[in-house]
Design an enzyme around this catalytic site. Structure first.
Site, short mmCIF file in Angstrom:
data_model
loop_
_atom_site.label_atom_id
_atom_site.label_comp_id
_atom_site.label_asym_id
_atom_site.label_seq_id
_atom_site.Cartn_x
_atom_site.Cartn_y
_atom_site.Cartn_z
CG HIS A 205 7.22 3.70 -12.50
ND1 HIS A 205 7.11 4.81 -11.70
CD2 HIS A 205 6.19 3.76 -13.36
CE1 HIS A 205 6.03 5.50 -12.06
NE2 HIS A 205 5.46 4.89 -13.06
C1 UD1 Z 1 1.88 1.94 -16.07
C2 UD1 Z 1 1.54 3.19 -16.86
C3 UD1 Z 1 2.31 4.37 -16.27
C4 UD1 Z 1 2.05 4.50 -14.78
C5 UD1 Z 1 2.34 3.19 -14.07
C6 UD1 Z 1 1.92 3.29 -12.63
C7 UD1 Z 1 1.07 2.96 -19.27
C8 UD1 Z 1 1.59 3.15 -20.62
N1 UD1 Z 1 1.94 3.07 -18.26
O1 UD1 Z 1 3.27 1.69 -16.24
O2 UD1 Z 1 1.88 5.57 -16.90
O3 UD1 Z 1 2.90 5.49 -14.27
O4 UD1 Z 1 1.57 2.13 -14.70
O5 UD1 Z 1 2.61 2.41 -11.82
O6 UD1 Z 1 -0.10 2.70 -19.09
N2 UD1 Z 1 4.05 -5.72 -13.67
C9 UD1 Z 1 3.90 -6.65 -12.66
N3 UD1 Z 1 2.77 -6.60 -11.90
C10 UD1 Z 1 1.80 -5.71 -12.10
C11 UD1 Z 1 1.96 -4.77 -13.13
C12 UD1 Z 1 3.09 -4.79 -13.89
O7 UD1 Z 1 4.76 -7.50 -12.45
O8 UD1 Z 1 0.80 -5.72 -11.36
C13 UD1 Z 1 5.31 -5.71 -14.46
C14 UD1 Z 1 5.25 -6.55 -15.72
O9 UD1 Z 1 6.52 -7.11 -15.92
C15 UD1 Z 1 4.99 -5.51 -16.81
C16 UD1 Z 1 5.68 -4.27 -16.27
O10 UD1 Z 1 5.57 -4.35 -14.86
O11 UD1 Z 1 5.47 -5.90 -18.05
C17 UD1 Z 1 5.09 -2.96 -16.77
O12 UD1 Z 1 3.69 -2.87 -16.52
P1 UD1 Z 1 2.74 -1.91 -17.42
O13 UD1 Z 1 1.36 -1.88 -16.86
O14 UD1 Z 1 2.88 -2.24 -18.85
O15 UD1 Z 1 3.42 -0.51 -17.27
P2 UD1 Z 1 3.90 0.28 -15.97
O16 UD1 Z 1 5.37 0.46 -16.07
O17 UD1 Z 1 3.34 -0.37 -14.77
N1 UDP Z 2 2.76 4.29 -4.07
C1 UDP Z 2 2.44 3.30 -3.14
N2 UDP Z 2 3.42 2.38 -2.80
C2 UDP Z 2 4.67 2.42 -3.34
C3 UDP Z 2 4.98 3.43 -4.28
C4 UDP Z 2 3.99 4.35 -4.63
O1 UDP Z 2 1.31 3.24 -2.64
O2 UDP Z 2 5.49 1.55 -2.99
C5 UDP Z 2 1.71 5.24 -4.47
C6 UDP Z 2 2.06 6.70 -4.27
O3 UDP Z 2 1.66 7.13 -2.98
C7 UDP Z 2 1.27 7.40 -5.38
C8 UDP Z 2 1.16 6.36 -6.46
O4 UDP Z 2 1.52 5.11 -5.87
O5 UDP Z 2 -0.04 7.74 -4.94
C9 UDP Z 2 2.08 6.67 -7.61
O6 UDP Z 2 2.03 5.63 -8.52
P1 UDP Z 2 3.16 5.38 -9.60
O7 UDP Z 2 4.42 6.07 -9.20
O8 UDP Z 2 3.20 3.92 -9.82
O9 UDP Z 2 2.54 6.01 -10.92
P2 UDP Z 2 2.51 7.51 -11.53
O10 UDP Z 2 1.99 8.42 -10.50
O11 UDP Z 2 3.89 7.83 -11.98
O12 UDP Z 2 1.60 7.36 -12.70
#
Ligand code: UD1
Ligand code: UDP
Length: 360
Positions: A205
């Site tokens: 992601h």
């Molecule tokens: C964010 C964090 C990243 C983390 C990730 C965990 C920042 C800069 N990035 O990235 O470090 O690894 O969360 O998963 O803070 N969206 C949904 N539903 C949700 C959330 C997001 O549909 O509940 C979609 C939206 O289209 C949104 C996109 O995901 O635009 C990205 O969401 P965003 O919170 O901006 O960044 P992440 O890629 O989730």
């Molecule tokens: N995770 C989860 N369900 C999923 C994928 C990931 O519960 O379908 C959990 C995973 O066990 C880990 C966390 O989400 O604890 C990782 O989050 P993510 O990869 O979104 O963010 P990052 O760690 O890269 O910031």
């Protein structure tokens, strides 16, 4: 002592849960402030329900937007709440925009900031997370470093050693607290028609991977190739960002079993029983290391170098050939290692440290 626990995204909820539990156990004056950066049920509420966490007292509902807008909205919202609630300490976890804004808002109000998972560096400033980590560390008063390596990084950046505490990573607590429960309560392998050790698990992601058409295409093609080479299912619980980008680019994923993001117990079970995990997630690099499962990371760098040093993880970048070579190397190695992220008492240690301070 009054503690504000800030969360906003999936990994923050999972990694803050041991601290929240510890505060509840000790009956400390604390409340959860959710920024609403993540809001879909399977990225947010499912974790509160499954981990039996108290409801957030506040939810800013900031939702998704550009980095500046999202960070700005969180900053404005958190400041108002902190002015009203006047906590002694604000805890943030990790490296998201929620963390950046939470740490900044509190430090500007001269409220003490505790940064959980401090001192991680990828040395890649093109990652939004790297900027967030550096700023959060430099405005924090308590830096909870998971390892000696992360402490050294902070010292090398001139941070006062009195502020740094090696606690381990709270993800170890989360894994230990939930793994047995996962095996008892969940049966995701049957649900997905998978056999133990007979599938690959994937998560990806990172903005740099999935918002880039070329890189995302290479990843999906590599996964198709992996499926054909090993004749094993490749399961990919797809992050909403990646799902959106797949749709925008008009991609499909031949041979890849795309599923919605799963709950934490189900994901732990999927990781624990996979032959190998491919990821660009920070948390997944740690969890595979803790669970003893081999990991191949689809990035050029990592802020978790401990996993490379002990051999639980291999960086392969985003390259078709290297991805397959990496998988084969990790499977042949068949190594065992010791988890470097602590013994599952990080939450306890962090709350001990907070309780031992005078906030007058
Ligand atoms: C964010 C964090 C990243 C983390 C990730 C965990 C920042 C800069 N990035 O990235 O470090 O690894 O969360 O998963 O803070 N969206 C949904 N539903 C949700 C959330 C997001 O549909 O509940 C979609 C939206 O289209 C949104 C996109 O995901 O635009 C990205 O969401 P965003 O919170 O901006 O960044 P992440 O890629 O989730
Ligand atoms: N995770 C989860 N369900 C999923 C994928 C990931 O519960 O379908 C959990 C995973 O066990 C880990 C966390 O989400 O604890 C990782 O989050 P993510 O990869 O979104 O963010 P990052 O760690 O890269 O910031």
């Amino acid at each position: 002592m009054k503690i504000t626990i800030v969360v906003g995204t999936r990994p923050e909820i999972i990694k803050m849960s041991p601290i929240i539990r510890e505060c509840e156990k000790r009956d400390l004056d604390n409340f959860i402030l959710h920024t609403g950066q993540h809001y879909s049920y399977n990225m947010d509420k499912v974790f509160f329900e499954q981990l039996e966490l108290p409801e957030p007292c506040y939810n800013l509902d900031v939702g998704s937007s550009s980095h500046g807008e999202q960070t700005g909205k969180i900053l404005i919202g958190i400041e108002k709440i902190l002015l009203k609630e006047k906590p002694n300490i604000v805890l943030v976890q990790g490296d998201t925009n929620t963390v950046l804004a939470g740490a900044l808002a509190a430090s500007k109000l001269h409220i003490k900031v505790g940064h959980v998972e401090s001192g991680l560096r990828s040395y890649d400033r093109s990652m939004p997370e790297e900027i967030n980590r550096v700023v959060a560390d430099h405005v924090s008063d308590f830096l909870f470093a998971p390892t000696e390596n992360s402490k050294q990084i902070l010292l090398n950046e001139g941070i006062d050693q009195e502020k740094i505490f090696i606690t381990g990573n709270t993800i170890v607590d989360s894994v230990y607290q939930n793994l047995k429960l996962a095996e008892k309560k969940r049966n995701i392998l049957d649900e997905f028609d998978l056999k133990q050790n007979e599938y690959f698990l994937v998560t990806t992601h990172r903005q740099a991977n999935v918002d880039d058409k070329k890189r995302f295409k290479v990843i999906l093609q590599g996964l198709s190739h992996l499926h054909k080479t090993y004749d094993l299912p490749v399961v990919y619980p797809i992050h909403p960002r990646s799902k959106k980008m797949m749709k925008n680019f008009g991609f499909d994923a031949d041979g890849v079993k795309l599923v919605e993001p799963v709950d934490f117990l189900a994901f732990l079970q999927l990781e624990n029983n996979a032959r190998l995990v491919l990821t660009d997630s920070g948390g997944v690099q740690e969890e595979t290391c803790i669970l003893g499962r081999p990991c191949v990371t689809l990035r050029d760098n990592t802020e978790r170098p401990e996993t490379l040093e002990i051999g639980s993880n291999l960086l392969v970048g985003v390259d078709h050939e290297k991805m397959l070579e990496g998988v084969s190397t990790m499977l042949e190695n068949n190594k065992e290692w010791e988890n470097p992220f602590g013994n599952g008492t990080a939450g306890n240690k962090i709350v001990d440290i907070l309780e031992g301070k005078n906030y007058e």
